[in-house]
Design an enzyme around this catalytic site. Structure first.
Site, PDB file in Angstrom:
ATOM      1  N   SER A  43       0.828  -1.205   0.000  1.00  0.00           N
ATOM      2  CA  SER A  43       0.000   0.000   0.000  1.00  0.00           C
ATOM      3  C   SER A  43       0.866   1.261   0.000  1.00  0.00           C
ATOM      4  O   SER A  43       2.072   1.196   0.262  1.00  0.00           O
ATOM      5  CB  SER A  43      -0.915  -0.083   1.243  1.00  0.00           C
ATOM      6  OG  SER A  43      -1.064   1.126   1.892  1.00  0.00           O
ATOM      7  N   ILE A  45       3.170   4.415  -0.140  1.00  0.00           N
ATOM      8  CA  ILE A  45       4.506   4.723  -0.651  1.00  0.00           C
ATOM      9  C   ILE A  45       5.240   3.442  -1.059  1.00  0.00           C
ATOM     10  O   ILE A  45       5.895   3.390  -2.100  1.00  0.00           O
ATOM     11  CB  ILE A  45       5.307   5.461   0.446  1.00  0.00           C
ATOM     12  CG1 ILE A  45       4.628   6.801   0.792  1.00  0.00           C
ATOM     13  CG2 ILE A  45       6.747   5.682   0.033  1.00  0.00           C
ATOM     14  CD1 ILE A  45       5.082   7.415   2.103  1.00  0.00           C
ATOM     15  N   SER A 167      10.735  10.041   8.940  1.00  0.00           N
ATOM     16  CA  SER A 167       9.782  11.132   8.703  1.00  0.00           C
ATOM     17  C   SER A 167      10.254  12.417   9.367  1.00  0.00           C
ATOM     18  O   SER A 167      10.962  12.382  10.378  1.00  0.00           O
ATOM     19  CB  SER A 167       8.415  10.758   9.287  1.00  0.00           C
ATOM     20  OG  SER A 167       7.549  11.874   9.259  1.00  0.00           O
ATOM     21  N   TYR A 194       4.479   7.708  17.505  1.00  0.00           N
ATOM     22  CA  TYR A 194       4.886   7.672  16.095  1.00  0.00           C
ATOM     23  C   TYR A 194       6.113   8.569  15.880  1.00  0.00           C
ATOM     24  O   TYR A 194       7.108   8.148  15.272  1.00  0.00           O
ATOM     25  CB  TYR A 194       3.721   8.132  15.215  1.00  0.00           C
ATOM     26  CG  TYR A 194       4.064   8.247  13.757  1.00  0.00           C
ATOM     27  CD1 TYR A 194       4.112   7.124  12.941  1.00  0.00           C
ATOM     28  CD2 TYR A 194       4.350   9.494  13.179  1.00  0.00           C
ATOM     29  CE1 TYR A 194       4.425   7.228  11.599  1.00  0.00           C
ATOM     30  CE2 TYR A 194       4.668   9.615  11.843  1.00  0.00           C
ATOM     31  CZ  TYR A 194       4.714   8.478  11.047  1.00  0.00           C
ATOM     32  OH  TYR A 194       5.041   8.587   9.723  1.00  0.00           O
ATOM     33  N   LYS A 198       9.927   7.525  14.682  1.00  0.00           N
ATOM     34  CA  LYS A 198      10.560   8.065  13.470  1.00  0.00           C
ATOM     35  C   LYS A 198      11.909   8.702  13.805  1.00  0.00           C
ATOM     36  O   LYS A 198      12.838   8.667  12.992  1.00  0.00           O
ATOM     37  CB  LYS A 198       9.618   9.070  12.792  1.00  0.00           C
ATOM     38  CG  LYS A 198       8.365   8.403  12.208  1.00  0.00           C
ATOM     39  CD  LYS A 198       8.693   7.536  11.005  1.00  0.00           C
ATOM     40  CE  LYS A 198       8.048   6.193  10.999  1.00  0.00           C
ATOM     41  NZ  LYS A 198       8.409   5.380   9.829  1.00  0.00           N
TER      42      LYS A 198
END
Ligand SMILES: NC(=O)c1ccc[n+]([C@@H]2O[C@H](COP(=O)([O-])OP(=O)(O)OC[C@H]3O[C@@H](n4cnc5c(N)ncnc54)[C@H](OP(=O)(O)O)[C@@H]3O)[C@@H](O)[C@H]2O)c1
Ligand SMILES: *[C@@H]1O[C@H](CO)[C@@H](O)[C@H](O)[C@H]1NC(C)=O
Ligand SMILES: CC(=O)N[C@H]1CO[C@H](CO)[C@@H](O)[C@@H]1O
Length: 308
Positions: A43, A45, A167, A194, A198
């Site tokens: 899914s 990227i 990210s 999250y 990252k």
């Protein structure tokens, strides 16, 4: 009135092509004879990148947690790339046991590994099957274990690469060894977890590059841009209603969002930048706390211990 609208539209188009869309990776590096393993390649990227890498002739293995979604992506990627060397293999990053089982099967059935892409990720609260913070385990810990288990194969196929999809959300992350692995319940805390994961991705790539010096294996962390994918589907319902038009107007398509990933996986001549962070198909300096080699080293040891 009409002139105003036209002006607005014109400004948006300018903004879209200069800011939203980002740069394209125009490199034509062939991957014939090479094997690429990409986590979460079913899914967003990951899938967009897999299509490009398959077009370059690579054998592409999608490591995904859901067989139905994985095999339907294999079908799409084969069709769009014209390359039948695309396969699904089962991997659930929310379980360390699954990571070990996957590595065993992979090493037995695949003779090569040239490019490992640690792409899968979740933006949500909750806990893993091992009772750990879900984002910490899926986005960071399990990928580190996977990389460790496959490292000898990468070394044998050198020059080879590890690409870590991190990210810019690392800006809001922090590494607190007391809490980073503990499950959280609220959506807000899930978001912070999250960001922490990252940040861990970028620090991990730095330390991995140190450990790999002289082996011919290099690694890169990257920010794909803001991309319109399923990543945000765990947002609250009222938020996603607000989010939909914004992501539609201001977020990149998965194909545009895959460009820096493709760049890090294929561009020749970037080996001297092993361990560094990329965005928009070029080097980028992450925030200072993502360049702290002391914390990177400590995180490495912490992660090794947690992975068993
Ligand atoms: N979208 C953005 O704006 C953005 C920005 C910065 C960084 N990123 C990073 O880009 C990467 C790819 O995300 P995306 O935006 O393409 O989102 P996505 O479409 O939701 O893709 C995430 C992938 O990870 C897989 N995954 C989730 N949990 C897993 C698990 N336990 N085991 C195995 N696979 C699992 C998903 O599988 P399922 O299909 O089964 O759920 C999916 O294939 C992530 O690392 C994300 O942090 C994205
Ligand atoms: C796998 O994905 C399909 C399609 O999205 C879904 O219907 C099914 O429930 C999923 N299976 C599991 C075990 O999560
Ligand atoms: C099409 C393209 O941009 N190809 C480039 C790929 O990378 C090599 C090495 O950096 C360049 O020499 C090519 O021009």
């Amino acid at each position: 009135m009409l002139a105003g609208l036209a002006l607005l539209l014109g400004l948006y188009v300018l903004f879209y092509y200069n800011v939203v869309k980002g740069r394209r990776c125009r490199n034509e590096t062939s991957l014939r004879g090479k094997t690429v393993l990409i986590t979460g390649g079913n899914s967003g990227i990951g899938k967009a990148a897999a299509i490009d890498l398959a077009r370059r002739g690579a054998r592409v293995i999608l490591a995904c947690r859901n067989k139905t979604r994985g095999e339907s992506a294999v079908y799409d990627i084969r069709r769009e790339s014209g390359n039948n060397g695309v396969l699904f293999m089962n991997l659930n990053l929310a379980s360390l046991k699954s990571v070990r089982a996957f590595a065993e099967v992979f090493l037995k059935s695949e003779p090569r590994l040239d490019i490992l892409i640690n792409n899968a990720g979740v933006l949500s609260a909750g806990q893993s099957e091992d009772g750990l913070n879900l984002a910490f385990q899926v986005n960071h810990l399990s990928h580190c274990l996977l990389t460790r288990l496959l490292l000898d194969r990468l070394k044998r196929c050198a020059p080879s690469r590890v690409v870590v999809v991190a990210s810019d959300a690392h800006r809001s992350g922090k590494i607190d060894f007391e809490n980073i692995h503990k499950p959280v319940a609220t959506k807000w805390k899930g978001f912070l977890s999250y960001c922490n994961s990252k940040l861990a991705n970028i620090l991990y790539a730095r330390e991995l590059a140190n450990q790999l010096e002289g082996t011919g294996v290099t690694c890169y962390a990257l920010h794909p841009g803001l991309v319109n994918t399923h990543l945000f589907s765990s947002l609250a319902d009222w938020l996603s209603t607000l989010f939909l038009p914004i992501s539609w107007l201001f977020f990149r398509s998965p194909t545009d969002g895959a460009q820096t990933l493709i760049y890090c996986a294929t561009q020749e001549g970037i080996e001297g930048f092993s361990g560094r962070y990329f965005a928009n198909c070029q080097l980028k300096e992450p925030r200072p706390h993502a360049r702290d080699d002391g914390v990177a080293k400590k995180l490495w040891e912490f992660t090794e211990k947690m992975g068993g």
